[in-house]
Structures are given as C-alpha cells and as structure tokens.
Design a protein around this motif. Sequence first.
Motif, short mmCIF file in Angstrom:
data_model
loop_
_atom_site.label_atom_id
_atom_site.label_comp_id
_atom_site.label_asym_id
_atom_site.label_seq_id
_atom_site.Cartn_x
_atom_site.Cartn_y
_atom_site.Cartn_z
N CYS A 11 -13.21 8.98 -7.40
CA CYS A 11 -12.00 9.58 -7.97
C CYS A 11 -10.82 9.41 -7.04
CB CYS A 11 -12.23 11.06 -8.26
SG CYS A 11 -13.36 11.37 -9.62
N LYS A 12 -11.08 9.58 -5.75
CA LYS A 12 -9.99 9.42 -4.77
C LYS A 12 -9.45 8.00 -4.79
CE LYS A 12 -11.39 13.07 -1.55
NZ LYS A 12 -11.92 13.36 -0.19
N LYS A 13 -10.34 7.01 -4.91
CA LYS A 13 -9.90 5.61 -4.94
C LYS A 13 -9.10 5.32 -6.20
CE LYS A 13 -13.61 3.76 -2.04
NZ LYS A 13 -14.79 2.89 -1.98
N ASP A 14 -9.57 5.94 -7.35
CA ASP A 14 -8.85 5.71 -8.60
C ASP A 14 -7.44 6.26 -8.53
OD1 ASP A 14 -11.76 6.27 -10.73
OD2 ASP A 14 -11.02 4.47 -9.68
N LYS A 15 -7.23 7.34 -7.75
CA LYS A 15 -5.92 7.98 -7.66
C LYS A 15 -5.15 7.55 -6.41
CE LYS A 15 -7.34 12.08 -10.27
NZ LYS A 15 -7.50 13.56 -10.24
N SER A 16 -5.57 6.46 -5.80
CA SER A 16 -4.90 6.00 -4.59
C SER A 16 -3.45 5.63 -4.88
CB SER A 16 -5.63 4.78 -4.01
OG SER A 16 -5.58 3.71 -4.91
N GLU A 17 -2.58 5.86 -3.91
CA GLU A 17 -1.16 5.59 -4.07
C GLU A 17 -0.78 4.34 -3.29
OE1 GLU A 17 0.48 9.21 -2.59
OE2 GLU A 17 0.43 10.19 -4.54
N LEU A 18 0.20 3.61 -3.81
CA LEU A 18 0.64 2.39 -3.14
C LEU A 18 1.39 2.71 -1.86
CD1 LEU A 18 1.79 0.23 -6.19
CD2 LEU A 18 -0.33 0.08 -4.90
N ILE A 19 2.15 3.81 -1.87
CA ILE A 19 2.82 4.27 -0.66
C ILE A 19 2.58 5.77 -0.55
CG2 ILE A 19 4.59 2.47 -0.68
CD1 ILE A 19 6.52 4.47 -1.91
N VAL A 20 2.89 6.35 0.58
CA VAL A 20 2.72 7.79 0.76
C VAL A 20 3.75 8.51 -0.10
CG1 VAL A 20 2.84 9.67 2.43
CG2 VAL A 20 1.85 7.46 3.10
N SER A 21 3.30 9.53 -0.84
CA SER A 21 4.20 10.26 -1.72
C SER A 21 5.29 10.97 -0.92
CB SER A 21 3.41 11.26 -2.56
OG SER A 21 2.77 12.20 -1.73
N GLY A 22 6.45 11.12 -1.54
CA GLY A 22 7.57 11.78 -0.89
C GLY A 22 8.89 11.14 -1.26
N THR A 23 9.91 11.48 -0.51
CA THR A 23 11.26 10.97 -0.75
C THR A 23 11.65 10.00 0.35
OG1 THR A 23 11.94 12.98 -1.91
CG2 THR A 23 13.69 11.59 -1.03
N TYR A 24 12.19 8.84 -0.06
CA TYR A 24 12.66 7.82 0.87
C TYR A 24 14.15 7.60 0.63
CZ TYR A 24 7.67 6.71 1.31
OH TYR A 24 6.30 6.77 1.53
N GLU A 25 14.94 7.62 1.69
CA GLU A 25 16.38 7.41 1.56
C GLU A 25 16.81 6.20 2.38
OE1 GLU A 25 18.63 10.89 2.40
OE2 GLU A 25 17.73 12.06 0.78
N SER A 26 17.67 5.38 1.80
CA SER A 26 18.12 4.17 2.49
C SER A 26 19.03 4.53 3.64
CB SER A 26 18.86 3.26 1.51
OG SER A 26 20.00 3.92 0.99
N THR A 84 12.40 -5.31 -5.66
CA THR A 84 11.31 -5.55 -4.72
C THR A 84 11.41 -4.63 -3.52
OG1 THR A 84 11.32 -7.88 -5.37
CG2 THR A 84 10.22 -7.34 -3.30
N LEU A 85 10.27 -4.12 -3.08
CA LEU A 85 10.19 -3.33 -1.86
C LEU A 85 9.17 -3.97 -0.91
CD1 LEU A 85 10.16 0.29 -3.31
CD2 LEU A 85 11.90 -0.64 -1.79
N GLU A 86 9.59 -4.16 0.34
CA GLU A 86 8.67 -4.63 1.36
C GLU A 86 8.10 -3.42 2.09
OE1 GLU A 86 10.05 -8.62 3.28
OE2 GLU A 86 11.82 -7.34 3.10
N ARG A 87 6.84 -3.48 2.43
CA ARG A 87 6.24 -2.35 3.13
C ARG A 87 5.48 -2.82 4.37
NH1 ARG A 87 1.47 -0.79 -1.27
NH2 ARG A 87 0.70 -2.90 -1.58
N ALA A 88 5.56 -2.00 5.39
CA ALA A 88 4.82 -2.24 6.62
C ALA A 88 4.25 -0.88 7.03
CB ALA A 88 5.71 -2.80 7.72
N GLY A 89 2.97 -0.67 6.73
CA GLY A 89 2.39 0.66 6.90
C GLY A 89 3.04 1.60 5.91
N ASN A 90 3.62 2.69 6.41
CA ASN A 90 4.32 3.64 5.55
C ASN A 90 5.83 3.40 5.54
OD1 ASN A 90 1.95 4.99 4.88
ND2 ASN A 90 2.07 6.32 6.67
N ASP A 91 6.29 2.33 6.18
CA ASP A 91 7.72 2.02 6.22
C ASP A 91 8.10 1.10 5.06
OD1 ASP A 91 8.04 3.51 8.56
OD2 ASP A 91 7.54 1.79 9.83
N LEU A 92 9.24 1.37 4.45
CA LEU A 92 9.73 0.58 3.33
C LEU A 92 11.08 -0.03 3.66
CD1 LEU A 92 9.06 2.90 0.24
CD2 LEU A 92 7.70 0.95 0.99
N SER A 93 11.34 -1.20 3.11
CA SER A 93 12.67 -1.81 3.20
C SER A 93 12.95 -2.55 1.90
CB SER A 93 12.79 -2.75 4.41
OG SER A 93 11.85 -3.79 4.32
#
Length: 238
Positions: A17-32, A175-184
Amino acid sequence: MKKLLTLICCALILNACKKDKSELIVSGTYESSNKLELSTVVLYSKNTKITDPAFIKAFIDRQNMSLPLFNLTGSTGQLDYGISIDYVSDDSVTVRYSGSRDYQATKKGTLVSVNDDIVLFREKDSSAFQYFTGGELGCNNVPLLVRKYAPTPYCYTIACSSGFCTLCKTAQQFTLERAGNDLSLPLISYVFTTAVDRNGCQIGQWNVQDMFNPDVLNTIHTADTLVVQTGRVRFIKK
C-alpha cells in the motif's frame, strides 16, 4: 506459527500500500527563488553556431521585435513573476503564478514521471492550442519543436467558415527537474526567423517552461536563424 505468518502477510500488504501511494516528490509547498541562472546565448543557422555577443545583439536589433532582450553578458537574471507549487499527491498539484499582470493565475493538475530526474506538471483541463508539430520548420511549429517535453495536441477539423479549418487542444504542461528533494524549473527564451522566400516570418518567446530540444537543430534550413538562451529557476521548499 499461524500468528507469525499473519503478521508477515499484514506487513507485506502494508508495504504494498505504501508503494502504491508513493509520491514523486515530498509533499508540501515549493516557491521559486527570484534568481534566474542563465546559459550563454547561442545563435544557430544551417551548420553554424555563434556565441559572439556583439554579433547576436546586431542580429536581434535588426529584427525590431518588441520583446525583452536576451542577457548577452551575464549568467544571472531575475524572474519577473513568482511560482508556488502546492503538492499533496501526484494527482493533486496546484500551481500559482504571481508578480506580473500576465502571471496572475491558479492551475490545478497532476505530476507525471518521465524518469528519475524529470517530472511533468500537466493541467487537468485542456485548452486551445495554436501551434503544430508537422511540416517544414517555421513559425507555426517552432514553439513546440524547441521544447524537449512539449505537450501533444489533439487536432480536429471544423467548419472553415470560422476562418480556421483545424482546431487543436491540449493539456498544457511544464517540466520540473529534480535532484533528491530539490526542484528547479528549466526555461527557454528564443527568437526564430526565416527568409521571405520560405513564407518568411519571425517569432519569439521568453521563459518557456521546458528544456531545450537540440533535435530542432536538425531541421534548420539555410535561410533560418534561431537564437536561444536557456535558464533555470530553483525552488525552495517551505
């Protein structure tokens, strides 16, 4: 023994169940951030690549286009609008634009995985789309061809009495690039021109939210010119 087997089965089910509900990025708010990291401006023509700022500036000045100038000398700039990404799950993403009159918008959509390094934000609603991907390279298709992860439009014929015989719609995406939990967010600014004898035209766009597609360089004709500057704005997780 039965109790132990039951516990093991429950653990396996919970893990599934945990794998089925896996998220692509960590949930939360990201600001540029407002800092824009820029690459060197490049002018492309048939079998030619030019990076001389003076040459490129002279070319841009001749176009008389009422568009912002490329940053010909610096490696940084500022984005004139802000982007906030509220991520709950892969199917619950809200993107808010703010800062300039042209970017007061709220868009809801989903995240789609491309690979370990790339995810796409895709709007839930489709909208009219005026560009095409087929035919000779020109102003009607370069806005899609310069994008590495351009949305795929759905086109159909309509009554030509409207002035148009074809209507295209698509779910807009970026498009979003990700490196770990960092987004650009990768960005493309470009100007494209072609000669009069090939249905001459000119078009330019600034800060298109995608990565540059180098394959477009394989389609440039002798009379075509494409000026490109790529950039990146990083996100800060709140």
